[in-house]
Design a protein around this motif. Sequence first.
Motif, mmCIF file in Angstrom:
data_model
loop_
_atom_site.group_PDB
_atom_site.id
_atom_site.type_symbol
_atom_site.label_atom_id
_atom_site.label_comp_id
_atom_site.label_asym_id
_atom_site.label_seq_id
_atom_site.Cartn_x
_atom_site.Cartn_y
_atom_site.Cartn_z
ATOM 1 N N VAL A 36 70.814 84.810 26.668
ATOM 2 C CA VAL A 36 69.808 84.425 27.664
ATOM 3 C C VAL A 36 68.899 85.593 28.037
ATOM 4 O O VAL A 36 67.746 85.400 28.421
ATOM 5 N N GLY A 37 69.427 86.817 27.944
ATOM 6 C CA GLY A 37 68.650 87.973 28.357
ATOM 7 C C GLY A 37 68.709 88.236 29.844
ATOM 8 O O GLY A 37 67.848 88.932 30.400
ATOM 9 N N ALA A 38 69.704 87.672 30.504
ATOM 10 C CA ALA A 38 69.922 87.866 31.939
ATOM 11 C C ALA A 38 71.420 87.688 32.193
ATOM 12 O O ALA A 38 72.109 87.035 31.405
ATOM 13 N N PRO A 39 71.946 88.258 33.284
ATOM 14 C CA PRO A 39 73.391 88.158 33.535
ATOM 15 C C PRO A 39 73.847 86.710 33.714
ATOM 16 O O PRO A 39 73.261 85.950 34.494
ATOM 17 N N VAL A 40 74.891 86.316 32.974
ATOM 18 C CA VAL A 40 75.477 84.982 33.072
ATOM 19 C C VAL A 40 76.952 85.126 33.419
ATOM 20 O O VAL A 40 77.675 85.913 32.797
ATOM 21 N N HIS A 41 77.386 84.368 34.413
ATOM 22 C CA HIS A 41 78.783 84.350 34.833
ATOM 23 C C HIS A 41 79.299 82.912 34.772
ATOM 24 O O HIS A 41 78.560 81.971 35.093
ATOM 25 N N ASN A 297 63.976 81.010 32.022
ATOM 26 C CA ASN A 297 63.967 82.125 32.975
ATOM 27 C C ASN A 297 64.983 81.950 34.106
ATOM 28 O O ASN A 297 64.618 81.949 35.283
ATOM 29 N N PRO A 298 66.255 81.837 33.768
ATOM 30 C CA PRO A 298 67.232 81.532 34.816
ATOM 31 C C PRO A 298 67.582 82.709 35.714
ATOM 32 O O PRO A 298 68.105 82.507 36.810
ATOM 33 N N GLY A 299 67.326 83.954 35.289
ATOM 34 C CA GLY A 299 67.761 85.099 36.073
ATOM 35 C C GLY A 299 69.279 85.186 36.094
ATOM 36 O O GLY A 299 69.962 84.685 35.194
ATOM 37 N N THR A 300 69.815 85.823 37.129
ATOM 38 C CA THR A 300 71.269 85.922 37.260
ATOM 39 C C THR A 300 71.840 84.523 37.466
ATOM 40 O O THR A 300 71.476 83.837 38.424
#
Length: 328
Positions: A36-41, A297-300
């Motif tokens: 994604v290119g952003a932090p995923v938890h 563009n989901p961000g964190t």
Amino acid sequence: MNQDIRLIDLFQARHRIRGHVLHTPLAASTSLTRRVGAPVHLKLECRQTTGSFKLRGATNALLALDDAARARGVIGVSTGNHGRALAHAAKRLGVRAVICMSRLVPANKVEAIRALGAEVHISGASQDEAELEVARLVREEGLTLLPPFDHPDVIAGQGTAGLEILDDLPSVDTVLVPLSGGGLLAGVALAMKSASRDIRVVGVTMERGCAMHASIQAGRPVQVEELETLADSLGGGIGLDNRYTFRMAQTLVDDTVLVSEAEIADAIRHAYREEQVIVEGAGAVGIAALLAGRVANPGTTAVLVSGANIDMALHRRLVCEEWNAGGT
């Protein structure tokens, strides 16, 4: 916010169910973060005691009943996970539990409910038809109805998962939540929007017959045909007389996203191979949405992985890629 369920109800539910449910892990996903290119938890509700988030709502609703209502016994309609959760909570409290399900519910989920001592009634070819059996038993035996989603105490209980996400990841920008009847989505969305209106809440569901998605599109509760799907826990209607979850989804949720059967299968494989997590189809839809690029563009991001109660023979077929979208 204009709904009957308030943030304080979620905090009261968290206090009530403490000691009965797990505070599940929020695990960083290196593979999805890279994709994604952003932090995923991943919020691993698949590691809840009964294998799904449903234990939160069922336990809260059962504990909130008065002694007379408990003494009459409880009943619910289920696509599997609510029934298992209600059976578990009822057994722990010494309460009679009756669970009504359709013929579409996988055998592994039916047997798990029976193993907990609940009485099982299989009726009809859809959850809507199973609800007719619930109505009959409530009328004839005086059982106390605890529905799977459209109930204030159930919604508040499910919303405690959202409070845990905020505790563990206060910088969250986007939360992806599996969508069926909307109890989980409504509760989590209430938690998120109470913290910040800027947190994006996205409901994710399957292409094959999601009643809540169709209802939001129509602007009112509608019925859809219930179809076989890898995300079997997301099947069933929302009720044409829906009192809570439809309105909350309308007002609190930013978007709903559909994923295909092939994308759900890919997500189940990804969860096993890359995250070392066994997840059922319903629990994999958020992962599917990210892998398929459905959320820009989901961000964190926090992905709520809602359940692990998949038939293991099916899981082996999926992991070994012996499954195709025409042969669920």
